[in-house]
Design a protein around this motif. Structure first.
Motif, PDB file in Angstrom:
ATOM      1  N   ALA A   1      56.997  62.568  -9.879  1.00 29.89           N
ATOM      2  CA  ALA A   1      55.926  63.197  -9.099  1.00 29.89           C
ATOM      3  C   ALA A   1      56.270  64.676  -8.929  1.00 29.89           C
ATOM      4  N   PRO A   2      55.485  65.598  -9.468  1.00 29.72           N
ATOM      5  CA  PRO A   2      55.870  67.008  -9.522  1.00 29.72           C
ATOM      6  C   PRO A   2      55.889  67.730  -8.178  1.00 29.72           C
ATOM      7  N   GLY A   3      55.283  67.164  -7.153  1.00 35.61           N
ATOM      8  CA  GLY A   3      55.256  67.840  -5.853  1.00 35.61           C
ATOM      9  C   GLY A   3      56.398  67.477  -4.932  1.00 35.61           C
ATOM     10  N   VAL A   4      57.411  66.781  -5.459  1.00 40.32           N
ATOM     11  CA  VAL A   4      58.526  66.305  -4.640  1.00 40.32           C
ATOM     12  C   VAL A   4      59.724  67.258  -4.759  1.00 40.32           C
ATOM     13  N   SER A   5      60.233  67.716  -3.625  1.00 43.74           N
ATOM     14  CA  SER A   5      61.492  68.459  -3.590  1.00 43.74           C
ATOM     15  C   SER A   5      62.480  67.652  -2.767  1.00 43.74           C
ATOM     16  N   VAL A   6      63.762  67.944  -2.912  1.00 42.33           N
ATOM     17  CA  VAL A   6      64.802  67.084  -2.332  1.00 42.33           C
ATOM     18  C   VAL A   6      65.821  67.921  -1.558  1.00 42.33           C
ATOM     19  N   VAL A   7      66.189  67.439  -0.358  1.00 44.93           N
ATOM     20  CA  VAL A   7      67.273  68.052   0.402  1.00 44.93           C
ATOM     21  C   VAL A   7      68.503  67.140   0.343  1.00 44.93           C
ATOM     22  N   ASN A   8      69.550  67.548   0.968  1.00 43.37           N
ATOM     23  CA  ASN A   8      70.811  66.808   0.910  1.00 43.37           C
ATOM     24  C   ASN A   8      70.732  65.475   1.655  1.00 43.37           C
TER      25      ASN A   8
ATOM     26  N   VAL B   1      49.859  67.445  -1.220  1.00 48.31           N
ATOM     27  CA  VAL B   1      50.629  68.401  -0.415  1.00 48.31           C
ATOM     28  C   VAL B   1      52.109  68.253  -0.759  1.00 48.31           C
ATOM     29  N   PRO B   2      52.937  69.248  -0.375  1.00 42.06           N
ATOM     30  CA  PRO B   2      54.374  69.141  -0.667  1.00 42.06           C
ATOM     31  C   PRO B   2      55.008  67.917  -0.002  1.00 42.06           C
ATOM     32  N   VAL B   3      55.859  67.242  -0.757  1.00 45.51           N
ATOM     33  CA  VAL B   3      56.633  66.111  -0.239  1.00 45.51           C
ATOM     34  C   VAL B   3      58.105  66.506  -0.275  1.00 45.51           C
ATOM     35  N   ILE B   4      58.730  66.470   0.885  1.00 41.87           N
ATOM     36  CA  ILE B   4      60.148  66.802   0.989  1.00 41.87           C
ATOM     37  C   ILE B   4      60.913  65.496   1.142  1.00 41.87           C
TER      38      ILE B   4
END
Length: 251
Positions: free
Chosen positions: A225-232, A196-199
């Motif tokens: 890991a391709p499902g990782v997105s990043v916030v500030n 699942v998406p990881v933020i």
């Protein structure tokens, strides 16, 4: 203003139970109300599915109170992030029904949504105990938007067995928010074991070379890991809204 309110006005005009002048009066502040020092976006929930939220830091109590009053003219709930105890105390004099979430530094005024009893939930995970305030901002934001949350705190990679012990909860989540400072490795490890998406939320926790969270943020941005997105850095709120919209899309 939300889509249901807008539909009710349009239906009333359509079936002649409301005059055009009355409808125009009801819609006069759509899409926003100009208060000189602030422009209140009543149209945001219609566009994005989420009400505008007040960022409390650096605003005066008077500004917060005036903006809150403006919102409550057209909606029944207002949320203020990065609210200090001092600010909360002053706001509660005007809005005694307000609830202050100390750990999350969030102030909520009005009717909070009921958290759905759903199989879909967001797991909010921290590497360490010192990451909890940012994680609580995320978790509380989700709950105040009606999204179910489970909290998994202090399960960082320095003791990998602690994280793996929670793998069933991670596998059952519809989205995961990984909150970590230091080297920020938690998000990549989680991203490598879930589907699942990881933020990822970098925090400003760490010694000198962590550069107040920049090291963790860069590590997360370079995750394999391709499902990782990043916030500030420290942006628990932003991560929560992203996760909320992911779950909203599953309904």
């Amino acid at each position: 203003m939300n889509s249901d309110h807008l539909k009710s006005i349009l239906n009333a005009v359509s079936n002649h139970s409301m005059s055009l002048d009355t409808a125009l009066s009801a819609l006069r502040d759509l899409p926003y109300k100009d208060m000189d020092f602030a422009k209140i976006d009543h149209h945001r929930k219609i566009r994005t599915g989420v009400n505008e939220v007040i960022y409390g830091e650096s605003k005066t109590p008077k500004q917060i109170i005036q903006i809150s009053k403006g919102f409550l003219e057209n909606q029944n709930f207002v949320m203020i992030t990065r609210a200090s105890q001092k600010l909360a105390k002053k706001v509660k004099k005007i809005f005694p029904q307000a609830v202050y979430y100390k750990k999350a530094r969030i102030l909520a005024i009005g009717d909070t949504p009921i958290i759905e009893d759903s199989l879909n939930y967001v797991a909010v995970v921290t590497a360490g105990t010192t990451d909890i305030p940012v994680a609580e901002e995320a978790a509380t934001t989700l709950e105040l938007h009606g999204t179910k949350v489970i909290r998994l705190f202090d399960v960082g990679v320095a003791g990998l067995h602690r994280l793996l012990d929670k793998r069933q909860e991670l596998w059952g989540a519809s989205a995961i928010i990984a909150v970590a400072g230091m080297e920020g490795a938690l998000a990549t490890v989680i991203g490598g074991i879930v589907s699942v998406p990881v933020i990822a939320v970098p925090t400003s926790i760490g010694y000198g070379a962590s550069f107040n969270g920049i090291a963790a943020m860069l590590a997360m941005l370079n995750s394999c890991a391709p499902g990782v997105s990043v916030v500030n850095i420290n942006n628990g709120f932003g991560a929560a809204i992203c996760a909320h919209l992911i779950l909203r899309g599953k309904k």
